[in-house]
Design an enzyme around this catalytic site. Structure first.
Site, PDB file in Angstrom:
ATOM      1  N   ARG A 103     -18.093  -6.120 -18.237  1.00 38.25           N
ATOM      2  CA  ARG A 103     -18.237  -4.763 -18.764  1.00 38.25           C
ATOM      3  C   ARG A 103     -17.130  -3.882 -18.187  1.00 38.25           C
ATOM      4  NH1 ARG A 103     -23.498  -2.189 -15.554  1.00 38.25           N
ATOM      5  NH2 ARG A 103     -22.660  -2.350 -13.451  1.00 38.25           N
ATOM      6  N   ASN A 141     -21.860   4.482 -19.354  1.00 38.10           N
ATOM      7  CA  ASN A 141     -22.720   3.981 -18.275  1.00 38.10           C
ATOM      8  C   ASN A 141     -21.894   3.834 -17.006  1.00 38.10           C
ATOM      9  OD1 ASN A 141     -25.396   2.491 -17.446  1.00 38.10           O
ATOM     10  ND2 ASN A 141     -23.738   1.199 -16.710  1.00 38.10           N
ATOM     11  N   GLU A 142     -22.276   4.570 -15.966  1.00 37.20           N
ATOM     12  CA  GLU A 142     -21.618   4.463 -14.663  1.00 37.20           C
ATOM     13  C   GLU A 142     -20.101   4.514 -14.796  1.00 37.20           C
ATOM     14  OE1 GLU A 142     -23.244   0.960 -12.833  1.00 37.20           O
ATOM     15  OE2 GLU A 142     -25.062   1.995 -12.210  1.00 37.20           O
ATOM     16  N   GLU A 316     -31.574   5.151 -12.721  1.00 33.57           N
ATOM     17  CA  GLU A 316     -31.896   3.776 -12.334  1.00 33.57           C
ATOM     18  C   GLU A 316     -32.362   3.782 -10.886  1.00 33.57           C
ATOM     19  OE1 GLU A 316     -28.771   0.980 -13.040  1.00 33.57           O
ATOM     20  OE2 GLU A 316     -28.295   1.783 -15.037  1.00 33.57           O
ATOM     21  N   TRP A 324     -26.065  -7.641  -6.818  1.00 30.95           N
ATOM     22  CA  TRP A 324     -24.630  -7.352  -6.769  1.00 30.95           C
ATOM     23  C   TRP A 324     -24.090  -7.046  -5.380  1.00 30.95           C
ATOM     24  CZ3 TRP A 324     -24.411  -2.600  -4.689  1.00 30.95           C
ATOM     25  CH2 TRP A 324     -25.488  -1.735  -4.908  1.00 30.95           C
ATOM     26  N   GLU A 364     -27.400 -10.574 -14.504  1.00 27.96           N
ATOM     27  CA  GLU A 364     -28.388  -9.843 -13.706  1.00 27.96           C
ATOM     28  C   GLU A 364     -29.738 -10.542 -13.629  1.00 27.96           C
ATOM     29  OE1 GLU A 364     -28.511  -5.821 -15.144  1.00 27.96           O
ATOM     30  OE2 GLU A 364     -26.545  -5.331 -14.301  1.00 27.96           O
ATOM     31  N   GLN A 365     -29.773 -11.861 -13.812  1.00 25.67           N
ATOM     32  CA  GLN A 365     -31.063 -12.549 -13.781  1.00 25.67           C
ATOM     33  C   GLN A 365     -31.685 -12.572 -12.386  1.00 25.67           C
ATOM     34  OE1 GLN A 365     -30.552 -17.040 -14.337  1.00 25.67           O
ATOM     35  NE2 GLN A 365     -28.613 -16.244 -15.128  1.00 25.67           N
ATOM     36  N   MET A 366     -30.891 -12.261 -11.344  1.00 27.10           N
ATOM     37  CA  MET A 366     -31.451 -12.165  -9.991  1.00 27.10           C
ATOM     38  C   MET A 366     -31.816 -10.726  -9.617  1.00 27.10           C
ATOM     39  SD  MET A 366     -31.588 -15.239  -8.831  1.00 27.10           S
ATOM     40  CE  MET A 366     -31.710 -15.102  -7.044  1.00 27.10           C
ATOM     41  N   HIS A 367     -31.681  -9.799 -10.580  1.00 27.41           N
ATOM     42  CA  HIS A 367     -31.994  -8.393 -10.349  1.00 27.41           C
ATOM     43  C   HIS A 367     -33.442  -8.141 -10.745  1.00 27.41           C
ATOM     44  CE1 HIS A 367     -31.899  -4.062 -10.477  1.00 27.41           C
ATOM     45  NE2 HIS A 367     -30.601  -4.008 -10.231  1.00 27.41           N
TER      46      HIS A 367
END
Length: 652
Positions: A103, A141-142, A316, A324, A364-367
């Site tokens: 991104r 976004n950010e 958020e 991250w 982001e599957q570990m988020h």
């Protein structure tokens, strides 16, 4: 209010209605959607597929939820990159073009990307701008995340050359302002100017500062154009942006926020604490590994509120381990609720949690989310229920005022200059500013962040941790306030174009206090020398200025050789060194009391803040603690004996 970040495109449509109803049952009000959905909204150029988003919005609205729509410009799709390869930024560290596959892979100076980003923003704004369920908008976004403000692309260099031509008018003036006679760096024309990267050694600091100003202006122009489009087609809806920590953007955040209704912030206390304490000893880091530092989140909250000088949102909120940071610990039980209340105490009107359900795929599957990938509730779920019940009990209103008597004056230019000319590796701008903030919060003082253009008359104590470039208008604002003003080292040390003032540092500050910096030394952070103040001995380290003062200027603190380190004239104080935490707190406590402020002696892990009719107390320690000054008070939530990792609310 409470909210959530939701990605309907990630889940079967058959699941949307049950998700929406459960969100409503949990007590959530707002749902943020679509900020990364460009490829689903426009799979190929000019071919739009809005039917799924229409149904998603209707599903959320039918459950009584309010929608925050986002422009999807942080994630341009592959077909767009292939059509306009010049939209990719060039990394200023490697000189390589940044690629597709994550991104924020766009260049703020790309004319093609600017046009396409505004096009998709307008298409969305026209379609959903007056939709009754869409109550507000988030831009992009950010912005500037992942070090994406600067670019060394041909587009950026060409735009920078035009920016220089507008600012300096003639190449002769540019060469003079930058001091390009040094090392034969004089440019024959604007067309010959390059980006200040990839040289043998350091490039001209004035050139670097100009390029940072230019890069910031490019981000702001991009954002202002997007906000204008949304406002044209979405009357009556709020527009905000989710900021990351101010020091990470390399952008003038006050200017970036000027067209917004309010600012928002993405709060990840554990990841940020892990990065901030990367060089700390193990014991110091472990103390806050699962809680976050007591002042770290509020430091960013107060900065975010300062951008628009009004209450803000958390767009958020970390709900569990993230993916991250260098390391990603699990929050202690109770921390999701505590962090939420810290945000409300510092001026948040809404806290949105990221995300509803943990993704089982991609980066982001570990988020963590409020729900796990199998749809079971995570540990944070019950804490959100708790926060909702407590909010209903207290009925804190958006217009409840915050009470500020202390201000920190901050601007991104401070960071730019002190990073470009660090002089000593132990001088870190964010750390210096945070040290002053931490000392004030340890004294129980509410701290407002303000820009150098803000009026200072509403405060009793004003702290300027550093301000290398001081303007005439800021000097006049200082003269108009009766507040005690504290200037940290390096203040007034540079001109607008990064030169040493002819009258030496602190330059224009000599209109306020007669002090002159004769020389500067920088030391390793593990080497210090004694600093004498109020009959006590402290430590001076990292940055030490040799000061010359007249006989009308009072010496407050001295170095080991009895020469001045901190001086005062009337209500103005100049600090010529960085000191230990005990010294900073002792100095600010004395000045606060002289200014008529009430301070507290708080336990190391307890903080307090005031909002509206309430005073809130927060305990970041695993142990129960008693807070002096609040005994026998009536608490609405909690009690005077704060149990571990908890909070309490009392009437002011």
């Amino acid at each position: 209010m409470l909210g959530i970040c939701y990605y309907p495109e990630h889940w079967p449509e058959s699941q949307w209605a049950s998700d929406a109803q459960e969100m409503r049952d949990l007590g959530l009000t707002y749902v943020r959607i679509a900020e990364f959905a460009w490829s689903r909204l426009e799979p190929t150029e000019g071919h739009y597929t809005f039917d799924w988003l229409d149904r998603a919005i209707d599903t959320l609205a039918n459950a009584g939820l309010k929608v925050i729509m986002c422009t999807p410009t942080a994630t341009p799709p592959k077909w767009l990159v292939e059509a306009y390869p010049d939209m990719l930024a060039v990394d200023v560290n490697t000189g390589q073009s940044r690629g597709f596959g994550s991104r924020r892979h766009y260049d703020f100076s790309s004319i093609d990307y600017h046009r396409e980003a505004m096009r998709i923003s307008e298409v969305l704004a026209k379609r959903y701008g007056e939709h009754p369920a869409v109550v507000g908008w988030q831009t992009d976004n950010e912005l500037a995340c992942h070090d994406t403000t600067p670019s060394a692309s041909a587009s950026a260099v060409n735009a920078f050359q035009e920016w220089c031509k507008t600012r300096y008018q003639t190449i002769e003036k540019l060469n003079e302002e930058w001091g390009n006679v040094f090392w034969s760096m004089e440019y024959p024309s604007f067309a010959s100017i390059s980006a200040p990267y990839f040289a043998v050694t350091e490039t001209n600091p004035a050139h670097q500062l100009a390029f940072r100003r230019f890069s910031s202006d490019q981000v702001i122009a991009f954002h202002d154009d997007m906000v204008a489009i949304i406002r044209q087609h979405a009357p009556g809806r709020f527009v905000t942006h989710n900021f990351i920590p101010m020091a990470d953007t390399q952008t003038d955040n006050y200017a970036l926020a000027r067209e917004l209704d309010f600012a928002a912030y993405d709060n990840y206390p554990l990841g940020r604490t892990d990065l901030f304490f990367a060089n700390a000893d193990t014991a110091q880091f472990k103390r806050y590994m699962r809680t976050g530092h007591p002042d770290f989140s509020s430091y960013y909250f107060d900065q975010t509120r300062g951008l628009c000088q009004k209450n803000f949102w958390i767009m958020e909120q970390q709900p569990g381990p993230v993916n991250w940071a260098v390391h990603n610990p699990r929050p202690e039980p109770g921390m999701i609720a505590l962090w939420s209340w810290v945000a409300f105490g510092h001026g948040a009107d809404t806290v949105c949690y990221f995300r509803w359900r943990q993704a089982p795929f991609a980066q982001e599957q570990m988020h963590a989310g409020l729900k796990r990938a199998d749809n079971s509730p995570s540990a944070a779920y019950k804490e959100v229920q708790q926060v909702k019940a407590e909010l209903d009990e207290l009925n804190i209103k958006p217009d409840d005022p915050l009470h500020y008597d202390v201000a920190i004056v901050s601007t991104t230019a401070n960071q730019w200059i002190t990073e470009i000319e660090q002089q000593g590796q132990s001088y870190l701008h964010q750390q210096v500013e945070f040290e002053y903030y931490h000392a004030l919060r340890m004294l129980g003082l509410n701290v407002a962040f303000v820009s150098p253009e803000a009026a200072l008359t509403d405060y009793k104590l004003v702290v300027v941790p550093t301000m290398p470039v001081v303007t005439d208008s800021f000097i006049e604002r200082c003269k108009k306030t009766s507040a005690t003003i504290v200037f940290g080292p390096r203040s007034g040390s540079k001109t607008e174009e990064f030169q040493t003032p002819q009258n030496l540092a602190p330059g224009k500050l000599q209109n306020l206090i007669q002090v002159k910096v004769l020389s500067v030394e920088t030391l390793r952070d593990d080497i210090s020398e004694t600093l004498h103040y109020e009959g006590q001995t402290f430590h001076s380290n990292r940055w030490r200025e040799e000061l010359d003062v007249d006989n009308k200027t009072k010496v407050l603190a001295t170095y080991h050789d009895h020469t001045p380190a901190v001086v005062q004239a009337e209500n103005r104080v100049y600090v010529g060194t960085l000191g230990c935490a005990d010294f900073t707190r002792a100095l600010l406590e004395k000045l606060a009391k002289v200014s008529g402020l009430t301070t507290y002696t708080l336990p190391e892990d307890v903080r307090t803040v005031e909002r509206g009719d309430y005073r809130l107390l927060f305990n970041y320690s695993a142990e129960a603690v008693r807070v002096d000054g609040f005994a026998n008070k009536e608490f609405v939530i909690g009690s005077n004996e704060l149990p571990g990792y908890s909070y309490a609310v009392m009437k002011r």
